[in-house]
Motif scaffolding. Structure first.
Motif, PDB file in Angstrom:
ATOM      1  N   ALA A 104      91.846 -67.517  45.379  1.00  0.00           N
ATOM      2  CA  ALA A 104      90.917 -68.650  45.491  1.00  0.00           C
ATOM      3  C   ALA A 104      89.493 -68.207  45.210  1.00  0.00           C
ATOM      4  CB  ALA A 104      91.025 -69.274  46.881  1.00  0.00           C
ATOM      5  N   ARG A 105      89.125 -67.046  45.718  1.00  0.00           N
ATOM      6  CA  ARG A 105      87.788 -66.524  45.416  1.00  0.00           C
ATOM      7  C   ARG A 105      87.687 -66.174  43.933  1.00  0.00           C
ATOM      8  NH1 ARG A 105      82.427 -66.406  45.616  1.00  0.00           N
ATOM      9  NH2 ARG A 105      81.623 -64.372  45.013  1.00  0.00           N
ATOM     10  N   GLY A 106      88.746 -65.640  43.362  1.00  0.00           N
ATOM     11  CA  GLY A 106      88.749 -65.338  41.938  1.00  0.00           C
ATOM     12  C   GLY A 106      88.576 -66.582  41.088  1.00  0.00           C
ATOM     13  N   GLU A 107      89.183 -67.693  41.512  1.00  0.00           N
ATOM     14  CA  GLU A 107      89.011 -68.950  40.787  1.00  0.00           C
ATOM     15  C   GLU A 107      87.556 -69.408  40.842  1.00  0.00           C
ATOM     16  OE1 GLU A 107      90.782 -73.520  40.688  1.00  0.00           O
ATOM     17  OE2 GLU A 107      91.392 -72.130  42.269  1.00  0.00           O
ATOM     18  N   GLU A 108      86.939 -69.263  42.003  1.00  0.00           N
ATOM     19  CA  GLU A 108      85.530 -69.646  42.138  1.00  0.00           C
ATOM     20  C   GLU A 108      84.648 -68.813  41.214  1.00  0.00           C
ATOM     21  OE1 GLU A 108      82.087 -69.704  45.643  1.00  0.00           O
ATOM     22  OE2 GLU A 108      84.202 -69.419  46.179  1.00  0.00           O
ATOM     23  N   VAL A 109      84.911 -67.512  41.178  1.00  0.00           N
ATOM     24  CA  VAL A 109      84.144 -66.620  40.300  1.00  0.00           C
ATOM     25  C   VAL A 109      84.392 -66.985  38.836  1.00  0.00           C
ATOM     26  CG1 VAL A 109      83.876 -64.227  39.543  1.00  0.00           C
ATOM     27  CG2 VAL A 109      84.096 -64.742  41.978  1.00  0.00           C
ATOM     28  N   TYR A 110      85.647 -67.247  38.511  1.00  0.00           N
ATOM     29  CA  TYR A 110      85.988 -67.602  37.122  1.00  0.00           C
ATOM     30  C   TYR A 110      85.254 -68.860  36.686  1.00  0.00           C
ATOM     31  CZ  TYR A 110      88.781 -68.717  33.010  1.00  0.00           C
ATOM     32  OH  TYR A 110      89.172 -69.010  31.735  1.00  0.00           O
ATOM     33  N   ARG A 111      85.252 -69.883  37.529  1.00  0.00           N
ATOM     34  CA  ARG A 111      84.615 -71.149  37.162  1.00  0.00           C
ATOM     35  C   ARG A 111      83.101 -70.986  36.998  1.00  0.00           C
ATOM     36  NH1 ARG A 111      88.038 -75.152  36.992  1.00  0.00           N
ATOM     37  NH2 ARG A 111      90.004 -75.042  38.140  1.00  0.00           N
ATOM     38  N   THR A 112      82.535 -70.037  37.727  1.00  0.00           N
ATOM     39  CA  THR A 112      81.088 -69.829  37.646  1.00  0.00           C
ATOM     40  C   THR A 112      80.705 -68.998  36.424  1.00  0.00           C
ATOM     41  OG1 THR A 112      80.919 -69.949  40.059  1.00  0.00           O
ATOM     42  CG2 THR A 112      79.075 -68.934  38.873  1.00  0.00           C
ATOM     43  N   PHE A 113      81.430 -67.917  36.182  1.00  0.00           N
ATOM     44  CA  PHE A 113      80.994 -66.955  35.173  1.00  0.00           C
ATOM     45  C   PHE A 113      81.827 -66.951  33.889  1.00  0.00           C
ATOM     46  CE2 PHE A 113      79.427 -65.265  39.209  1.00  0.00           C
ATOM     47  CZ  PHE A 113      78.126 -64.949  38.878  1.00  0.00           C
ATOM     48  N   CYS A 114      83.065 -67.420  33.937  1.00  0.00           N
ATOM     49  CA  CYS A 114      83.960 -67.251  32.793  1.00  0.00           C
ATOM     50  C   CYS A 114      84.205 -68.529  31.999  1.00  0.00           C
ATOM     51  CB  CYS A 114      85.307 -66.681  33.266  1.00  0.00           C
ATOM     52  SG  CYS A 114      85.159 -65.195  34.280  1.00  0.00           S
ATOM     53  N   VAL A 115      84.193 -69.678  32.696  1.00  0.00           N
ATOM     54  CA  VAL A 115      84.492 -70.945  32.031  1.00  0.00           C
ATOM     55  C   VAL A 115      83.570 -71.220  30.845  1.00  0.00           C
ATOM     56  CG1 VAL A 115      84.371 -73.449  32.351  1.00  0.00           C
ATOM     57  CG2 VAL A 115      85.706 -72.060  33.927  1.00  0.00           C
ATOM     58  N   PRO A 116      82.263 -70.907  30.912  1.00  0.00           N
ATOM     59  CA  PRO A 116      81.403 -71.242  29.764  1.00  0.00           C
ATOM     60  C   PRO A 116      81.908 -70.716  28.434  1.00  0.00           C
ATOM     61  CG  PRO A 116      80.040 -70.657  31.633  1.00  0.00           C
ATOM     62  CD  PRO A 116      81.462 -70.382  32.042  1.00  0.00           C
TER      63      PRO A 116
END
Length: 201
Positions: A104-116
């Motif tokens: 869940a924390r990894g998803e939060e990090v992904y959405r912040t830094f990786c999704v763009p």
């Protein structure tokens, strides 16, 4: 002077100073007499203020060579493809695949830094790619799935091709957590074929 006599004199001096301090205290609500006040009220300098005491005249001093910050373990890899492979062989994730809190924390990090760049699903179709930035390879492709966790950690730490390093933005633990989430994305989506290599540049 013998050690015993010296101890006796020191004890007597201590008792006398304590008695003097007690006798001089007129109001029990006031602090005691302060000896050597300069030690308690030394001048303070802010981190970026000039300092006439320290070498170079600066308060903020560089750490000695070889200093390692607390709780930071050094990574002895270079930003090279060969060391990325070596990291894949030597580094393993501290989080188990079933660790839902870490994912869940990894998803939060992904959405912040990786999704763009990588997009919400990991296929490389993020907003930046749609605005003309060269799209990254799909995280769902065979090649990405074949990368070991340690290789992905190396890429996050040192960067690769158009991707910059994220070591300054993400803690070591969060890098492992986002890798855990990427593995979950890969397991939840069908495999896409890796693109054919382009012509030599």
């Amino acid at each position: 002077m013998s050690a015993g006599r010296l101890n006796t004199l020191l004890a007597a001096a201590f008792v006398a100073s304590f008695a003097l301090m007690w006798a001089s205290r007129r109001d029990v609500h006031q602090p005691n007499v302060e000896f050597l006040p300069d030690m308690a009220h030394a001048p303070r300098y802010s981190a970026f203020a000039p300092n006439p005491v320290l070498r170079g005249g600066s308060t903020l001093q560089p750490p000695p060579p070889g200093t390692i910050a607390r709780d930071v373990r050094p990574l002895r890899y270079a930003a090279t493809p060969a060391d990325a492979v070596r990291a894949g062989d030597e580094l393993t994730s501290p989080f188990r695949p079933e660790d839902e809190a870490a994912r869940a924390r990894g998803e939060e990090v992904y959405r912040t830094f990786c999704v763009p760049c990588h997009g919400a699903g990991g296929s490389g179709d993020g907003p930046a790619a749609k605005m003309g930035v060269p799209p990254p390879p799909s995280l769902l492709a065979e090649h990405a799935r074949a990368l070991k966790d340690g290789q992905l950690f190396h890429i996050l730490t040192y960067g690769q091709a158009n991707m910059a390093s994220y070591a300054a933005q993400l803690s070591r633990e969060d890098r492992w957590r986002v890798i855990l989430y990427v593995r979950w994305l890969q397991a939840s989506a069908p495999t896409t074929p890796s693109p054919a290599p382009g012509p030599p540049q």
